[in-house]
Design a protein around this motif. Structure first.
Motif, PDB file in Angstrom:
ATOM      1  N   ARG A  87       0.842  -1.200   0.000  1.00  0.00           N
ATOM      2  CA  ARG A  87       0.000   0.000   0.000  1.00  0.00           C
ATOM      3  C   ARG A  87       0.874   1.246   0.000  1.00  0.00           C
ATOM      4  N   TRP A 108      -3.186   2.686  14.498  1.00  0.00           N
ATOM      5  CA  TRP A 108      -2.480   3.109  13.286  1.00  0.00           C
ATOM      6  C   TRP A 108      -3.405   4.061  12.540  1.00  0.00           C
ATOM      7  N   GLN A 112      -3.547   7.186   2.751  1.00  0.00           N
ATOM      8  CA  GLN A 112      -3.250   6.282   1.629  1.00  0.00           C
ATOM      9  C   GLN A 112      -3.584   6.996   0.332  1.00  0.00           C
ATOM     10  N   HIS A 123      -4.831  -8.708  -0.231  1.00  0.00           N
ATOM     11  CA  HIS A 123      -4.207  -9.427   0.890  1.00  0.00           C
ATOM     12  C   HIS A 123      -5.210  -9.505   2.036  1.00  0.00           C
ATOM     13  N   HIS A 125      -5.195  -9.867   6.617  1.00  0.00           N
ATOM     14  CA  HIS A 125      -4.391  -9.857   7.847  1.00  0.00           C
ATOM     15  C   HIS A 125      -5.308  -9.859   9.055  1.00  0.00           C
ATOM     16  N   ARG A 131     -11.476   2.543   6.287  1.00  0.00           N
ATOM     17  CA  ARG A 131     -11.076   3.738   5.521  1.00  0.00           C
ATOM     18  C   ARG A 131     -12.125   4.804   5.792  1.00  0.00           C
ATOM     19  N   HIS A 164      -8.822  -8.080   0.911  1.00  0.00           N
ATOM     20  CA  HIS A 164      -9.136  -6.751   0.378  1.00  0.00           C
ATOM     21  C   HIS A 164      -8.027  -6.234  -0.524  1.00  0.00           C
ATOM     22  N   HIS A 166      -7.580  -2.589  -3.454  1.00  0.00           N
ATOM     23  CA  HIS A 166      -8.245  -1.359  -3.881  1.00  0.00           C
ATOM     24  C   HIS A 166      -7.870  -1.051  -5.331  1.00  0.00           C
ATOM     25  N   ASP A 178      -6.666   5.773   6.551  1.00  0.00           N
ATOM     26  CA  ASP A 178      -6.765   4.380   7.000  1.00  0.00           C
ATOM     27  C   ASP A 178      -6.662   4.353   8.512  1.00  0.00           C
TER      28      ASP A 178
HETATM   29  O1  GTQ Z   1      -5.185  -0.706   2.762  1.00  0.00           O
HETATM   30  O2  GTQ Z   1      -4.896  -2.789   3.245  1.00  0.00           O
HETATM   31  O3  GTQ Z   1      -2.645   1.912   6.032  1.00  0.00           O
HETATM   32  O4  GTQ Z   1      -3.016  -3.409   4.993  1.00  0.00           O
HETATM   33  C1  GTQ Z   1      -1.943  -0.291   6.464  1.00  0.00           C
HETATM   34  C2  GTQ Z   1      -2.039  -1.640   6.194  1.00  0.00           C
HETATM   35  C3  GTQ Z   1      -3.580   0.148   4.791  1.00  0.00           C
HETATM   36  C4  GTQ Z   1      -4.650  -1.599   3.453  1.00  0.00           C
HETATM   37  C5  GTQ Z   1      -2.717   0.598   5.770  1.00  0.00           C
HETATM   38  C6  GTQ Z   1      -2.921  -2.104   5.223  1.00  0.00           C
HETATM   39  C7  GTQ Z   1      -3.699  -1.194   4.511  1.00  0.00           C
END
Ligand code: GTQ
Ligand code: FE2
Length: 369
Positions: A87, A108, A112, A123, A125, A131, A164, A166, A178
């Protein structure tokens, strides 16, 4: 036989303060014994370990949107987006957290940036993510194969372990906020990550996701979806709903009826439509509207939050700090720091926090002045 051949990381410092034993040679000998055996007594540590009230390392801090956006756009010129880095996301690094990319010890927050035609590969996690869009449109985030359009004012969810990616279908770049629980997951060793497909299908760009068609009807639960999930199954909370909920609260106030949280202060929480609880187990999200010249009641609570100005301008005080704030600006409220907002114009604020964790653990505490 050497049991501890590496030097001990433990350092125990005898002090002369009251309530500490006299600093004798025997005491020093005892402390060296503790160090050798990797033991630490409570009595030398208690002030730091168990302070009377939270003493966060995270500091109140403000990031200006125009600075963030300019730097993100420059990253757009210089840094490709793709596998590996995953990202083009740039995290807010709290100045009290020693250079870690963390806004607070649990949260966090990143900007973005995705240019026209670009794809952020799929990916998944363990970390929960959302968002929030403060400007632009034309990006779809595809969550478990369900394309979710991102538009100004929308909150889009990607709960933990959902696939997910984008893609930007617009002719202009798009930047958004994010929010994730990356620092939490990292510090409790709960992180898993899996790469998915490099291509995110971009031939399906519906106005409403499947999740919304199922779940976005107030007070109505689809009977096909019996199994309850810890995170909200609704992947998009649209601005038109948030806006009209806030406007309705202020209208009630105009008519002398109850409905606002305080004078000139309307607020809503984004919730799981099946349970009424927070959208994700570790993340709370809310929207606040403060009338021009109104102010919120000063409050502090255990746990930390990140706020972003969606529209308007005003003033915020966090602890000892006071800042003038305008559209897009982001700031952090560390645990137990008093916070108060004042509307210059009408002030629309998005915020997210780690409050659900504290409530679940029985650590929650709120003080309102
Ligand atoms: O958009 O999947 O700011 O996985 C940090 C980790 C965004 C994302 C982030 C992430 C993503
Ligand atoms: Fe992700």
């Amino acid at each position: 036989m050497t049991v501890n051949s590496v030097p001990s990381p433990v350092r125990i410092v005898a002090s002369d303060s009251i309530n500490q034993p006299p600093r004798t040679a025997e005491l020093e000998e005892l402390y060296r014994g503790f160090e050798r055996e990797l033991l630490i007594p409570l009595w030398t540590e208690i002030g730091d370990l168990m302070p009377l009230v939270p003493t966060p390392k995270a500091m109140p801090h403000l990031w200006r949107w125009n600075q963030l956006l300019q730097l993100a756009a420059r990253a757009g010129d210089l840094v490709p987006v793709g596998r590996g880095g995953e990202r083009r996301a740039i995290a807010l690094a709290n100045p009290g957290l020693g250079g870690l990319p963390y806004a607070t010890p649990t949260l966090w927050a990143a900007i973005q940036y995705l240019r026209p035609g670009e794809v952020a590969p799929e990916h998944r996690h363990s970390q929960n993510a959302f968002r929030f869009v403060i400007e632009g449109e034309g990006v779809w985030t595809v969550v478990d194969g369900d394309p979710v359009e991102m538009r100004r004012g929308d909150l889009l969810l990607t709960p933990g372990w959902h696939w997910h990616g984008h893609h930007n279908q617009a002719v202009r770049p798009m930047a958004w906020l994010d929010g994730l629980d990356i620092p939490l997951a990292r510090s409790i060793d709960a992180t898993f990550f899996e790469f998915g497909s490099d291509v995110v299908s971009n031939n399906d760009t519906p106005r409403f996701s499947r999740a919304e068609r199922l779940w976005a009807h107030p007070g109505l639960r689809p009977l096909s979806e019996e199994r309850s999930t810890p995170s909200s199954p609704l992947s998009a909370y649209r601005w038109e709903h948030t806006d009209s909920a806030l406007a309705a609260q202020l209208e009630l106030e105009d008519e002398g009826l109850s409905g606002v949280v305080g004078p000139g202060h309307a607020a809503v929480r984004f919730t799981h439509p099946g349970t009424g609880e927070d959208v994700m187990p570790s993340l709370r999200a809310e929207f606040h509207r403060i009338r021009s010249s109104a102010k919120t009641r000063k409050r502090r609570e255990v746990g930390s939050s990140v706020w972003q100005v969606f529209e308007g301008e005003g003033t915020v005080t966090v602890g000892e700090h006071e800042w003038a704030i305008a559209r897009g600006d982001l700031f952090v409220v560390p645990s137990w720091q008093p916070m108060q907002l004042r509307g210059g114009s009408q002030l629309d604020m998005f915020m997210f926090s780690d409050a659900p964790l504290f409530e679940r653990l029985g650590y929650d505490r709120i003080e309102i002045e």
